[in-house]
Write an enzyme that holds these catalytic residues in place. Structure first.
Site, PDB file in Angstrom:
ATOM      1  N   ARG A  16       0.829  -1.203   0.000  1.00  0.00           N
ATOM      2  CA  ARG A  16       0.000   0.000   0.000  1.00  0.00           C
ATOM      3  C   ARG A  16       0.862   1.251   0.000  1.00  0.00           C
ATOM      4  O   ARG A  16       1.858   1.317   0.723  1.00  0.00           O
ATOM      5  CB  ARG A  16      -0.887  -0.005   1.238  1.00  0.00           C
ATOM      6  CG  ARG A  16      -2.021   0.998   1.206  1.00  0.00           C
ATOM      7  CD  ARG A  16      -2.698   1.150   2.552  1.00  0.00           C
ATOM      8  NE  ARG A  16      -2.761  -0.035   3.361  1.00  0.00           N
ATOM      9  CZ  ARG A  16      -2.799   0.001   4.697  1.00  0.00           C
ATOM     10  NH1 ARG A  16      -2.766   1.159   5.330  1.00  0.00           N
ATOM     11  NH2 ARG A  16      -2.871  -1.108   5.374  1.00  0.00           N
ATOM     12  N   SER A 105      -8.356   0.157  -0.313  1.00  0.00           N
ATOM     13  CA  SER A 105      -9.150  -0.195   0.857  1.00  0.00           C
ATOM     14  C   SER A 105      -9.921   1.016   1.389  1.00  0.00           C
ATOM     15  O   SER A 105     -10.662   1.660   0.662  1.00  0.00           O
ATOM     16  CB  SER A 105      -8.248  -0.819   1.924  1.00  0.00           C
ATOM     17  OG  SER A 105      -8.991  -1.365   2.974  1.00  0.00           O
ATOM     18  N   HIS A 106      -9.727   1.336   2.675  1.00  0.00           N
ATOM     19  CA  HIS A 106     -10.453   2.430   3.330  1.00  0.00           C
ATOM     20  C   HIS A 106      -9.631   3.722   3.358  1.00  0.00           C
ATOM     21  O   HIS A 106     -10.026   4.678   4.012  1.00  0.00           O
ATOM     22  CB  HIS A 106     -10.790   2.034   4.765  1.00  0.00           C
ATOM     23  CG  HIS A 106      -9.565   1.756   5.590  1.00  0.00           C
ATOM     24  ND1 HIS A 106      -8.860   0.594   5.475  1.00  0.00           N
ATOM     25  CD2 HIS A 106      -8.909   2.503   6.511  1.00  0.00           C
ATOM     26  CE1 HIS A 106      -7.822   0.628   6.288  1.00  0.00           C
ATOM     27  NE2 HIS A 106      -7.831   1.783   6.931  1.00  0.00           N
ATOM     28  N   LYS A 115      -3.975  -6.422  -2.458  1.00  0.00           N
ATOM     29  CA  LYS A 115      -4.233  -7.496  -1.505  1.00  0.00           C
ATOM     30  C   LYS A 115      -4.100  -8.804  -2.275  1.00  0.00           C
ATOM     31  O   LYS A 115      -4.662  -8.950  -3.365  1.00  0.00           O
ATOM     32  CB  LYS A 115      -5.620  -7.351  -0.885  1.00  0.00           C
ATOM     33  CG  LYS A 115      -5.743  -6.135   0.031  1.00  0.00           C
ATOM     34  CD  LYS A 115      -7.124  -6.035   0.667  1.00  0.00           C
ATOM     35  CE  LYS A 115      -7.191  -4.814   1.601  1.00  0.00           C
ATOM     36  NZ  LYS A 115      -8.536  -4.653   2.215  1.00  0.00           N
ATOM     37  N   ASP A 244     -16.679  -0.018   3.478  1.00  0.00           N
ATOM     38  CA  ASP A 244     -15.476   0.734   3.145  1.00  0.00           C
ATOM     39  C   ASP A 244     -15.221   0.674   1.645  1.00  0.00           C
ATOM     40  O   ASP A 244     -16.025   0.131   0.882  1.00  0.00           O
ATOM     41  CB  ASP A 244     -14.283   0.249   3.969  1.00  0.00           C
ATOM     42  CG  ASP A 244     -13.732  -1.088   3.521  1.00  0.00           C
ATOM     43  OD1 ASP A 244     -14.483  -1.863   2.883  1.00  0.00           O
ATOM     44  OD2 ASP A 244     -12.548  -1.377   3.802  1.00  0.00           O
ATOM     45  N   ASP A 246     -13.395  -0.988  -0.380  1.00  0.00           N
ATOM     46  CA  ASP A 246     -13.314  -2.246  -1.119  1.00  0.00           C
ATOM     47  C   ASP A 246     -14.223  -3.328  -0.551  1.00  0.00           C
ATOM     48  O   ASP A 246     -14.108  -4.500  -0.923  1.00  0.00           O
ATOM     49  CB  ASP A 246     -11.869  -2.734  -1.200  1.00  0.00           C
ATOM     50  CG  ASP A 246     -11.300  -3.213   0.129  1.00  0.00           C
ATOM     51  OD1 ASP A 246     -11.726  -2.690   1.184  1.00  0.00           O
ATOM     52  OD2 ASP A 246     -10.434  -4.103   0.121  1.00  0.00           O
ATOM     53  N   ASP A 248     -14.707  -4.854   2.404  1.00  0.00           N
ATOM     54  CA  ASP A 248     -14.409  -5.908   3.370  1.00  0.00           C
ATOM     55  C   ASP A 248     -14.572  -5.461   4.825  1.00  0.00           C
ATOM     56  O   ASP A 248     -14.393  -6.263   5.744  1.00  0.00           O
ATOM     57  CB  ASP A 248     -13.015  -6.517   3.144  1.00  0.00           C
ATOM     58  CG  ASP A 248     -11.878  -5.512   3.254  1.00  0.00           C
ATOM     59  OD1 ASP A 248     -12.133  -4.346   3.644  1.00  0.00           O
ATOM     60  OD2 ASP A 248     -10.727  -5.892   2.940  1.00  0.00           O
ATOM     61  N   ARG A 249     -14.949  -4.183   5.035  1.00  0.00           N
ATOM     62  CA  ARG A 249     -15.260  -3.688   6.382  1.00  0.00           C
ATOM     63  C   ARG A 249     -16.719  -3.248   6.419  1.00  0.00           C
ATOM     64  O   ARG A 249     -17.171  -2.508   5.543  1.00  0.00           O
ATOM     65  CB  ARG A 249     -14.410  -2.477   6.743  1.00  0.00           C
ATOM     66  CG  ARG A 249     -12.952  -2.728   7.005  1.00  0.00           C
ATOM     67  CD  ARG A 249     -12.323  -1.422   7.474  1.00  0.00           C
ATOM     68  NE  ARG A 249     -10.908  -1.545   7.764  1.00  0.00           N
ATOM     69  CZ  ARG A 249     -10.252  -0.714   8.562  1.00  0.00           C
ATOM     70  NH1 ARG A 249     -10.883   0.310   9.124  1.00  0.00           N
ATOM     71  NH2 ARG A 249      -8.970  -0.870   8.796  1.00  0.00           N
ATOM     72  N   HIS A 331     -13.911  -5.948  10.106  1.00  0.00           N
ATOM     73  CA  HIS A 331     -13.592  -7.144   9.323  1.00  0.00           C
ATOM     74  C   HIS A 331     -14.253  -8.332  10.020  1.00  0.00           C
ATOM     75  O   HIS A 331     -13.825  -8.730  11.120  1.00  0.00           O
ATOM     76  CB  HIS A 331     -12.083  -7.374   9.261  1.00  0.00           C
ATOM     77  CG  HIS A 331     -11.334  -6.392   8.428  1.00  0.00           C
ATOM     78  ND1 HIS A 331     -11.224  -6.505   7.062  1.00  0.00           N
ATOM     79  CD2 HIS A 331     -10.655  -5.266   8.772  1.00  0.00           C
ATOM     80  CE1 HIS A 331     -10.510  -5.496   6.588  1.00  0.00           C
ATOM     81  NE2 HIS A 331     -10.150  -4.726   7.609  1.00  0.00           N
TER      82      HIS A 331
END
Length: 467
Positions: A16, A105-106, A115, A244, A246, A248-249, A331
């Site tokens: 990242r 991501s977030h 990822k 979020d 992507d 996943d949260r 998550h």
């Protein structure tokens, strides 16, 4: 040829950086070469690739695919979608051994990264740093792979809907829910899912836009839930869900606008699970509320505290055979009959199912939880080169004093007032503090203990830093 990554972008759980500053197109190509080489040497030959909606993601995805193909790997491109859809594709598509999602991501809009997953397990820790080593040495396999495209969204949505198999459809049909995708990559999947769900649904910000024009896509920050809170109040809805960048949260609010945090959601999922799986192990990270661990035990489950980090949590699930795990950050991972990865959209479906099976609204379930006073996750810069040493020094003093301390990931200290945690971030040169008590006075005393320990190691808490 070889390639050297900026030292800041190889993280514990992923890769990242800031596009155009620490992360460039050539980095993506090198990730493809290194990951392709790793997959090939482990007996694989086919990788699936997806991306989020950030403006830099098409460029990075193109270069990533070039690198994979140059390593002799066949690539299946699935286009824009949430990271869990990439995980689903990797787990369900024939002859696929690995997957890469291009995603920030977030994080802010100018961030991006990757990822990675191989044979159903997230790549993290030493595997991430091995990718860097392979690139630095130019130790790459060469070949000529092929590229194809696949539409996996319909199959993914069908799999999400299976999470409602056996649930009372009449009870589901009275639910009224708001969904805020935050202009992230989960938007199209949520639209396709909701079109087939019973009940009434209000959709917010489902158009994918890498500039995130409405609010930042991180549901763990309460300020980002204001649109969702307003929609729930305006429509007198049962609850609201947020995602979020992507997917996943997960974040949630109840009908009164209260946030239901990740560890509180995990308590609800544990109650639902343990009715049919008595004695099952439920894993939560070291930042989670003590109320969660007590509740799992009270329900007849086996609570296990584990290290923070979604990749570490997923790895521990596989080691223990746990059917449920999660983090305070939202998550949530469901094992058998699901795949064991963190999927916020599947968690949303399971929250619908749980309220029906338990016969209580999300608001009623939240009402039954103890009211705890806690800090958010407080992150602040560590003294240069002292991030890990400070934590070890604190642990040494605590042990010498006979404190009740858990050292699985930093120092988590239990006291009559509650507990406090000091740990070193795995992704940045930061220290992380969290504390929880049943009273504001107790919380103040806990933070005073933290500050005293930090002072004894020659540092102070603050100012708070962003992720």
């Amino acid at each position: 040829m070889s390639h050297v990554f900026h030292p800041s972008i190889l993280r514990e759980y992923d890769i990242r950086g800031v596009f155009g500053e620490t992360l460039e197109v050539e980095d993506a190509r090198a990730v493809g070469r290194s990951f392709g080489t790793m997959v090939a040497r482990r007996g694989g030959h086919r990788v699936v690739v997806g991306r989020d909606g950030r403006t830099s993601s098409p460029l990075l995805e193109h270069a990533l695919v070039e690198g994979l193909v140059a390593s002799g790997i066949d690539v299946v491109r699935i286009g824009v979608g949430p990271t869990p859809m990439l995980y689903y594709a990797e787990a369900s598509m024939p002859e696929v051994q690995g997957g890469v999602q291009v995603t920030g991501s977030h994080n802010p809009a100018d961030h991006n990264g990757f990822k990675l997953v191989f044979e159903g397990s997230a790549l993290f820790g030493t595997d991430i740093f091995d990718l860097g080593r392979l690139a630095g040495e130019g130790d790459w396999i060469s070949g000529s792979g092929r590229v194809e495209e696949a539409d996996v969204l319909p199959g993914y949505v069908e799999r999400l809907l299976q999470g409602l198999d056996g649930v009372d459809r009449a009870a589901l049909s009275v639910l009224r829910i708001a969904w805020d995708a935050g202009n992230g990559a989960a938007g199209p999947a949520i639209e396709a899912l909701v079109a087939r769900l019973p009940g009434e649904h209000v959709l917010l910000h489902t158009i994918v836009d890498g500039h995130f024009p409405n609010h930042h896509p991180d549901p763990t920050v309460e300020a980002n839930l204001s649109d969702l809170r307003e929609a729930v109040a305006r429509g007198s809805l049962d609850f609201g869900l947020a995602f979020d960048g992507d997917g996943d949260r997960i974040g949630a609010i109840d009908s009164t606008g209260r946030v239901v945090w990740g560890d509180q959601l995990l308590a609800i999922f544990a109650e639902d699970l343990l009715r049919n799986r008595p004695g099952a192990t439920v894993i939560a990270d070291v930042k989670a509320s003590s109320a969660l661990f007590h509740r799992i035990a009270e329900l007849g489950g086996r609570p296990e505290m584990w290290k923070t980090g979604h990749s570490l949590i997923k790895s521990r699930m596989k080691q223990t055979g746990s059917p449920l795990a999660g983090e305070m950050t939202g998550h949530i991972c469901f094992g058998d009959p699901y795949y064991g990865f963190d999927d916020a959209i599947y968690a949303a479906v399971q929250l619908m199912a749980a309220t029906v099976r338990l016969g209580r609204s999300l608001t009623e379930l939240r009402d039954a939880m103890p009211e705890m006073k806690n800090t958010p996750e407080l992150r602040f810069a560590a003294p240069p080169g002292r991030r890990l040493a400070v934590v070890e020094e604190v642990l040494g003093r605590l042990r010498a004093a006979g404190a009740r301390v858990t050292d699985i990931d930093g120092a988590r200290v239990d006291t009559p007032d509650g507990w406090w945690l000091l740990r070193a971030s795995n992704t940045q040169d930061m220290l992380v503090v969290r504390a929880e008590s049943r009273s504001e006075e107790g919380l103040a005393r806990l933070l005073a203990q933290v500050d005293a320990q930090l002072a004894a190691s020659g540092c102070v808490r603050g100012p708070e830093a962003a992720h």
